[in-house]
Motif scaffolding. Structure first.
Motif, PDB file in Angstrom:
ATOM      1  N   GLY A 171     -17.451 -71.015  29.979  1.00  0.00           N
ATOM      2  CA  GLY A 171     -17.712 -69.761  30.665  1.00  0.00           C
ATOM      3  C   GLY A 171     -16.440 -68.978  30.948  1.00  0.00           C
ATOM      4  O   GLY A 171     -16.338 -68.305  31.968  1.00  0.00           O
ATOM      5  N   GLU A 229     -13.707 -70.632  20.301  1.00  0.00           N
ATOM      6  CA  GLU A 229     -14.799 -69.763  20.752  1.00  0.00           C
ATOM      7  C   GLU A 229     -15.955 -70.576  21.334  1.00  0.00           C
ATOM      8  O   GLU A 229     -16.521 -70.212  22.368  1.00  0.00           O
ATOM      9  N   LEU A 230     -16.306 -71.679  20.681  1.00  0.00           N
ATOM     10  CA  LEU A 230     -17.379 -72.545  21.186  1.00  0.00           C
ATOM     11  C   LEU A 230     -17.030 -73.131  22.546  1.00  0.00           C
ATOM     12  O   LEU A 230     -17.850 -73.144  23.467  1.00  0.00           O
ATOM     13  N   THR A 277     -19.065 -75.480  32.677  1.00  0.00           N
ATOM     14  CA  THR A 277     -18.469 -74.559  33.639  1.00  0.00           C
ATOM     15  C   THR A 277     -17.855 -75.289  34.835  1.00  0.00           C
ATOM     16  O   THR A 277     -16.888 -74.806  35.408  1.00  0.00           O
ATOM     17  N   PRO A 282     -28.309 -71.621  23.915  1.00  0.00           N
ATOM     18  CA  PRO A 282     -27.069 -72.332  24.192  1.00  0.00           C
ATOM     19  C   PRO A 282     -26.703 -73.250  23.031  1.00  0.00           C
ATOM     20  O   PRO A 282     -27.569 -73.865  22.418  1.00  0.00           O
ATOM     21  N   ARG A 283     -25.407 -73.322  22.738  1.00  0.00           N
ATOM     22  CA  ARG A 283     -24.958 -74.127  21.602  1.00  0.00           C
ATOM     23  C   ARG A 283     -24.224 -75.378  22.063  1.00  0.00           C
ATOM     24  O   ARG A 283     -23.370 -75.878  21.362  1.00  0.00           O
ATOM     25  N   ASP A 316     -23.175 -77.417  29.186  1.00  0.00           N
ATOM     26  CA  ASP A 316     -22.606 -76.478  30.149  1.00  0.00           C
ATOM     27  C   ASP A 316     -21.391 -77.154  30.788  1.00  0.00           C
ATOM     28  O   ASP A 316     -21.533 -78.128  31.519  1.00  0.00           O
ATOM     29  N   LYS A 342     -11.939 -66.620  25.614  1.00  0.00           N
ATOM     30  CA  LYS A 342     -11.310 -67.481  24.610  1.00  0.00           C
ATOM     31  C   LYS A 342      -9.791 -67.376  24.636  1.00  0.00           C
ATOM     32  O   LYS A 342      -9.105 -68.290  24.203  1.00  0.00           O
ATOM     33  N   GLU A 373     -17.077 -70.537  25.312  1.00  0.00           N
ATOM     34  CA  GLU A 373     -18.468 -70.210  25.685  1.00  0.00           C
ATOM     35  C   GLU A 373     -19.046 -71.280  26.607  1.00  0.00           C
ATOM     36  O   GLU A 373     -19.686 -70.979  27.605  1.00  0.00           O
ATOM     37  N   ALA A 374     -18.808 -72.549  26.282  1.00  0.00           N
ATOM     38  CA  ALA A 374     -19.337 -73.649  27.096  1.00  0.00           C
ATOM     39  C   ALA A 374     -18.683 -73.694  28.481  1.00  0.00           C
ATOM     40  O   ALA A 374     -19.325 -74.050  29.465  1.00  0.00           O
TER      41      ALA A 374
END
Length: 87
Positions: A65, A58-59, A10, A4-5, A8, A68, A62-63
Motif C-alpha cells: 500500500g 510494483e507488485l 500493509t 487483489p494479486r 495484504d 513504488k 501494491e501489497a
C-alpha cells in the motif's frame, strides 16, 4: 474493482523494513504469494534490462500500500532471490 494479486502486507509497511522474495520471471500471471513466511513473486516480465525487477517492485508496492518509488532493491538485481527495503 481490481482483483487483489496477493497478500495484504500493509501492516508490514514500516520504513526501513526489508522484504526477501523468491522471484519467478516469465510466469503466466503477476501475483505475490506467501508460503511458510517466504514471499514469492511470479511476474510475466522477462528478466532483461530490469523489467522483472520493476514488475516485482510494483507488485510489492501494491501489497504494501505504498508508492513504488519508496522501494529500493538492496540485493539480487540479477538473482531470483531479491531483497527490497522500504524507505
Amino acid at each position: 474493482m481490481a482483483r487483489p494479486r496477493g497478500p495484504d502486507l500493509t501492516a508490514r509497511a514500516i520504513p526501513g523494513a526489508e522484504f526477501a522474495l523468491r522471484v519467478t520471471p516469465r510466469a503466466s500471471r503477476n501475483q505475490l504469494t506467501e508460503e511458510d513466511g517466504q514471499l514469492r513473486a511470479q511476474v510475466t516480465a522477462v528478466p532483461e534490462d530490469g523489467r522483472a525487477n520493476k514488475a516485482v517492485s510494483e507488485l510489492l508496492a501494491e501489497a504494501l500500500g505504498v508508492a513504488k518509488t519508496r522501494l529500493t532493491l538492496v540485493r539480487g538485481a540479477t538473482s531470483r532471490e531479491k531483497v527490497f527495503r522500504l524507505d
